[in-house]
Design an enzyme around this catalytic site. Structure first.
Site, PDB file in Angstrom:
ATOM      1  N   ARG A  99      29.068  54.507  38.519  1.00  0.00           N
ATOM      2  CA  ARG A  99      27.821  53.763  38.524  1.00  0.00           C
ATOM      3  C   ARG A  99      26.855  54.263  39.908  1.00  0.00           C
ATOM      4  NH1 ARG A  99      30.444  49.527  35.647  1.00  0.00           N
ATOM      5  NH2 ARG A  99      30.515  48.445  37.618  1.00  0.00           N
ATOM      6  N   GLU A 149      42.934  43.312  44.666  1.00  0.00           N
ATOM      7  CA  GLU A 149      43.584  41.966  44.304  1.00  0.00           C
ATOM      8  C   GLU A 149      44.799  41.806  43.544  1.00  0.00           C
ATOM      9  OE1 GLU A 149      41.955  37.648  42.629  1.00  0.00           O
ATOM     10  OE2 GLU A 149      40.425  39.141  42.880  1.00  0.00           O
TER      11      GLU A 149
END
Length: 171
Positions: free
Chosen positions: A58, A95
């Site tokens: 994006r 993460e």
């Protein structure tokens, strides 16, 4: 024009408790899209970049028109395996796991002043990795810019170069 009105919030995506800020609705509205690029241009033109680098995918949507408005080149920070020829890679921790991003170093001369662009900044891991990758390529990241920064996640604290966000929205 309040650009926040053109960003669709999708609750519980990609998992429960997460809000997804969908810029497709902004991109689909020509006046809002032009206004977003114009406002971002106003925020970043003083950095005088030689090149705008968009982060996959994006970030490409914002970096391309912004580079045209700034009168400079456009380049891409891609996920591993998407670029032909020689690449410079950078692996970073997420993460849950890791990821690798790449650039084509022959398209960025040493000393090139780069504006790094993405659609959204959350925890900042990918943008910080892209900064490190461009620095390794001997480019100078003059600033980072996004359409949306998610508040309270500390993403901007991971960045070295100045940071600009068009909208600040709750995480």
């Amino acid at each position: 024009m309040n650009l926040e009105d053109y960003v669709r919030v999708v609750p519980d995506f990609p998992k429960a408790g997460i809000n997804f800020y969908d810029i497709a609705t902004l991109l689909g509205h020509p006046a809002a899209w032009r206004e977003a690029i114009a406002q971002l241009y106003d925020q970043v033109e003083s950095y005088q970049p030689d090149m705008v680098m968009g982060i996959e995918s994006r970030g490409f949507l914002i970096a391309g028109p912004l580079a045209m408005a700034l009168g400079c080149g456009f380049g891409m920070v891609r996920k591993a395996g998407k670029l032909p020829g020689e690449v410079l890679s950078y692996t970073y921790d997420l993460e849950y796991g890791s990821d690798t991003i790449e650039i084509q170093p022959d398209l960025i001369a040493a000393g090139t002043k780069v504006l790094l662009v993405d659609d959204l900044l959350a925890t900042g891991g990918t943008m910080a990795a892209a900064e490190a990758l461009l620095t390794e390529a001997q480019a100078i990241v003059v600033a980072n810019a996004v359409l949306i920064e998610l508040e309270g996640l500390g993403g901007r604290d991971k960045l070295v170069a100045p940071f600009e966000a068009l909208l600040e929205l709750p995480a």
